[in-house]
Design a protein around this motif. Structure first.
Motif, PDB file in Angstrom:
ATOM      1  N   ILE A  49      48.669  77.055  24.240  1.00 21.11           N
ATOM      2  CA  ILE A  49      48.954  75.857  23.461  1.00 21.11           C
ATOM      3  C   ILE A  49      49.601  74.766  24.326  1.00 21.11           C
ATOM      4  O   ILE A  49      49.465  73.575  24.037  1.00 21.11           O
ATOM      5  N   ARG A  64      59.156  72.395  20.607  1.00 28.21           N
ATOM      6  CA  ARG A  64      59.139  73.111  19.325  1.00 28.21           C
ATOM      7  C   ARG A  64      58.714  74.569  19.472  1.00 28.21           C
ATOM      8  O   ARG A  64      58.790  75.330  18.515  1.00 28.21           O
ATOM      9  N   LEU A  65      58.262  74.979  20.645  1.00 30.64           N
ATOM     10  CA  LEU A  65      57.859  76.377  20.827  1.00 30.64           C
ATOM     11  C   LEU A  65      59.100  77.254  20.995  1.00 30.64           C
ATOM     12  O   LEU A  65      59.955  76.967  21.829  1.00 30.64           O
ATOM     13  N   SER A  66      59.205  78.320  20.200  1.00 32.47           N
ATOM     14  CA  SER A  66      60.441  79.106  20.259  1.00 32.47           C
ATOM     15  C   SER A  66      60.467  80.070  21.444  1.00 32.47           C
ATOM     16  O   SER A  66      61.529  80.432  21.917  1.00 32.47           O
ATOM     17  N   SER A  67      59.317  80.497  21.921  1.00 28.76           N
ATOM     18  CA  SER A  67      59.276  81.333  23.123  1.00 28.76           C
ATOM     19  C   SER A  67      58.253  80.718  24.064  1.00 28.76           C
ATOM     20  O   SER A  67      57.081  80.633  23.716  1.00 28.76           O
ATOM     21  N   PRO A 123      53.229  82.095  24.009  1.00 33.00           N
ATOM     22  CA  PRO A 123      52.556  83.245  23.391  1.00 33.00           C
ATOM     23  C   PRO A 123      51.234  82.810  22.762  1.00 33.00           C
ATOM     24  O   PRO A 123      51.092  81.664  22.350  1.00 33.00           O
ATOM     25  N   VAL A 124      50.258  83.708  22.738  1.00 35.31           N
ATOM     26  CA  VAL A 124      49.001  83.430  22.040  1.00 35.31           C
ATOM     27  C   VAL A 124      48.762  84.556  21.035  1.00 35.31           C
ATOM     28  O   VAL A 124      49.214  85.677  21.242  1.00 35.31           O
ATOM     29  N   SER A 125      48.084  84.245  19.941  1.00 33.69           N
ATOM     30  CA  SER A 125      47.998  85.259  18.889  1.00 33.69           C
ATOM     31  C   SER A 125      46.581  85.710  18.585  1.00 33.69           C
ATOM     32  O   SER A 125      46.368  86.718  17.942  1.00 33.69           O
ATOM     33  N   GLY A 126      45.576  84.979  19.024  1.00 30.63           N
ATOM     34  CA  GLY A 126      44.216  85.232  18.562  1.00 30.63           C
ATOM     35  C   GLY A 126      43.689  86.603  18.931  1.00 30.63           C
ATOM     36  O   GLY A 126      44.111  87.217  19.901  1.00 30.63           O
ATOM     37  N   PHE A 143      50.846  87.047  14.916  1.00 31.06           N
ATOM     38  CA  PHE A 143      52.154  87.405  15.481  1.00 31.06           C
ATOM     39  C   PHE A 143      52.914  88.452  14.668  1.00 31.06           C
ATOM     40  O   PHE A 143      53.511  89.350  15.262  1.00 31.06           O
ATOM     41  N   HIS A 175      43.396  82.771  23.280  1.00 32.40           N
ATOM     42  CA  HIS A 175      43.589  81.392  22.843  1.00 32.40           C
ATOM     43  C   HIS A 175      42.458  80.568  23.446  1.00 32.40           C
ATOM     44  O   HIS A 175      42.448  80.326  24.648  1.00 32.40           O
ATOM     45  N   PRO A 227      57.180  83.411  17.204  1.00 31.55           N
ATOM     46  CA  PRO A 227      57.030  81.972  16.957  1.00 31.55           C
ATOM     47  C   PRO A 227      57.007  81.673  15.457  1.00 31.55           C
ATOM     48  O   PRO A 227      56.648  82.539  14.659  1.00 31.55           O
ATOM     49  N   LYS A 228      57.360  80.466  15.124  1.00 31.33           N
ATOM     50  CA  LYS A 228      57.297  80.049  13.715  1.00 31.33           C
ATOM     51  C   LYS A 228      55.847  79.721  13.352  1.00 31.33           C
ATOM     52  O   LYS A 228      55.012  79.485  14.220  1.00 31.33           O
ATOM     53  N   GLU A 278      53.896  76.776  14.992  1.00 32.34           N
ATOM     54  CA  GLU A 278      53.844  76.550  16.434  1.00 32.34           C
ATOM     55  C   GLU A 278      52.503  76.792  17.104  1.00 32.34           C
ATOM     56  O   GLU A 278      52.059  76.008  17.927  1.00 32.34           O
ATOM     57  N   VAL A 279      51.927  77.936  16.810  1.00 35.48           N
ATOM     58  CA  VAL A 279      50.763  78.366  17.589  1.00 35.48           C
ATOM     59  C   VAL A 279      49.613  78.689  16.636  1.00 35.48           C
ATOM     60  O   VAL A 279      49.762  79.522  15.759  1.00 35.48           O
ATOM     61  N   PRO A 280      48.480  78.041  16.823  1.00 34.97           N
ATOM     62  CA  PRO A 280      47.359  78.296  15.917  1.00 34.97           C
ATOM     63  C   PRO A 280      46.664  79.618  16.218  1.00 34.97           C
ATOM     64  O   PRO A 280      46.801  80.163  17.305  1.00 34.97           O
ATOM     65  N   ASN A 281      45.912  80.143  15.254  1.00 31.56           N
ATOM     66  CA  ASN A 281      45.126  81.353  15.489  1.00 31.56           C
ATOM     67  C   ASN A 281      43.654  80.970  15.696  1.00 31.56           C
ATOM     68  O   ASN A 281      43.298  79.792  15.728  1.00 31.56           O
ATOM     69  N   HIS A 284      41.953  77.347  15.728  1.00 27.43           N
ATOM     70  CA  HIS A 284      41.801  76.782  17.060  1.00 27.43           C
ATOM     71  C   HIS A 284      40.424  77.044  17.650  1.00 27.43           C
ATOM     72  O   HIS A 284      39.951  76.296  18.495  1.00 27.43           O
TER      73      HIS A 284
END
Lengths: 80, 357
Positions: free
Chosen positions: A8, A46-49, A76-79, B126, B149, B174-175, B178-181, B185
């Motif tokens: 991101i 705004r990214l917490s980690s 971090p990435v979540s996909g 997450f 990502h 993360p909240k 913050e980060v899209p999936n 994305h």
């Protein structure tokens, strides 16, 4: 000083690399680097980690940066 | 079993019948039967892992097919675990395949993981990743992490022989904002194939002891330049001592909001008209939407919020329930007395509709 951006962070900044010219304005610590990036790109703040690696090693905020350091910003990435 | 089956890997000097025996005895749990999970389970099954458990509750959707290559068009609408198990059974009838048709949550995680030796985190969110981490630390099980990502991927092995965990890399979840999936994305179809196969390789190494395991090393893959980078990191003692799961692994949104479960929402839909705001992008809306819903993409919400009738409840919907939460957070400060309701899990969880999209 070269900063590689992943995930991101790359999307927020809009490119995969940032160069800091030697001398003025070049951050001297990881903490300062975070502050410099966050003021230029508020969404990064705004990214917490957000992991930071210097010369391929994960580092803490206290680390002092040297001119030739290669830095990577790895959120971090979540996909899946 | 016919020894010929695995002969091309057992003749490898550094693998041999001993490693094959270790695979046969191994019990591996794959969490997620999606883009990452498919290459992981396909190869572990083909290579002779003795026991393979698969966790997922999703159904196959049309928009999965470009990357979830185990599923066919005729599988749309069916349970992923059920379809995967039948294909894996045909691929290798020797494997003890175990179905866990559920999402991993704090009530079932410890009990499920306990009976396996190794976990592969092939999830897509997450909360599940942090839950797997904490449960594996509590149970002293190693787990293989993989995440995507866009054109990039990450792979590592956590909690392996005293090595660091996911929280040593990313201490806090993360909240939601913050980060899209992948739904939001996007992901290039082949990316999970590459990253999932790297995870499968690490799983084989952990089980058999060959090579060097990616413990304390984060592998970064950039598909656009076909680049690999390794980042070293070490364990922090405070992350390695976890004695119980957290009370809650929901995404922390920092705000409270009203939500409705997918089941209740489907009943509400059936019972009469309601104000439904679909905050996905226009192209997503055009390819599928629920009848009588209003499309206001999240990016246009600030400008178009006047189109929502705040005197009646407004239900917010998106693909997975994240953007709809963001929409509510954006509106709440302006309309403190309005009833803004999030449809939990979004279209993905609406079984009647999910398969069509």
């Amino acid at each position: 000083m070269e900063i590689l951006l992943f995930g991101i962070a790359k999307d927020i900044v809009g490119k995969s690399k940032i160069q800091f010219a030697a001398g003025e304005g070049q951050p001297t610590s990881v903490k300062e680097l975070r502050q410099t990036l966050e003021s230029a790109y508020p969404d990064l703040g705004r990214l917490s980690s957000m992991a930071v690696a210097v010369n391929s090693e994960y580092v803490r905020d206290e680390l002092i940066l040297k001119p030739g350091d290669e830095i990577a910003i790895i959120p971090p990435v979540s996909g899946g | 079993m016919n020894p010929e089956r695995y002969s091309r890997q057992t003749i490898l000097k550094d693998f041999g019948p001993e490693a094959q025996q270790k695979l046969a005895k191994a019990k591996v749990l794959v969490v997620g039967a999606g883009g990452l999970g498919i290459p992981v389970m396909t190869y572990l099954n083909a290579m002779g892992v003795g026991t393979l458990g698969i966790v997922d509750l999703d159904r196959v959707a049309l928009s999965n097919l470009h990357r979830q290559v185990l599923y066919a068009e005729s599988d749309i609408g069916k349970s992923k675990v059920a379809v995967a198990l039948s294909k894996l059974k045909a691929q290798n009838s020797n494997t003890d395949l175990r179905s866990h048709e559920m999402f991993l949550d704090r009530d079932n995680a410890l009990e499920t993981i306990r009976s396996y030796d190794l976990v592969v985190d092939a999830s897509d969110n997450f909360p599940t990743r942090y839950l797997i981490n904490d449960a594996c630390v509590i149970l002293s099980k190693p787990f293989i992490y993989g995440a995507l990502h866009g054109f990039e991927g990450q792979v590592s092995v956590f909690n392996y022989k005293g090595g660091p965990s996911y929280r040593c890399l990313y201490p806090k979840m993360p909240k939601a904002s913050e980060v899209p999936n992948c739904d939001q994305h996007g992901v290039l179809g082949i990316l999970p194939g590459i990253v999932g196969n790297l995870q499968a390789l690490e799983a084989i190494k952990v089980i058999t002891g060959i090579g060097e395991v990616l413990s304390g090393t984060l592998l970064l893959f950039d598909g656009l330049v076909n680049g690999f980078q390794k980042i070293k990191f070490s364990s922090l003692p405070e992350n390695m001592i976890i004695d119980r799961l957290q009370g809650n692994y929901e995404l922390d949104c920092g705000l409270s909001f009203e939500s409705v479960t997918p089941e209740t929402f489907e009943r509400l839909l059936a019972s009469g008209p309601l104000q439904l705001i679909d905050v996905r992008n226009t192209d997503e809306f055009q390819s599928f939407h629920i009848a009588n819903s209003i499309n206001i993409p999240l990016s246009e919400l600030a400008r178009r919020k006047g189109e929502i009738d705040m005197t009646v409840p407004a239900y917010f919907l998106c693909q997975s329930g994240i953007r709809s939460q963001k929409a509510i957070f954006e509106l709440e400060p302006f309309y403190s007395s309005a009833r803004l309701v999030n449809v939990t899990g979004g279209i993905n969880q609406l079984h009647q509709y999910a398969a069509k999209y």
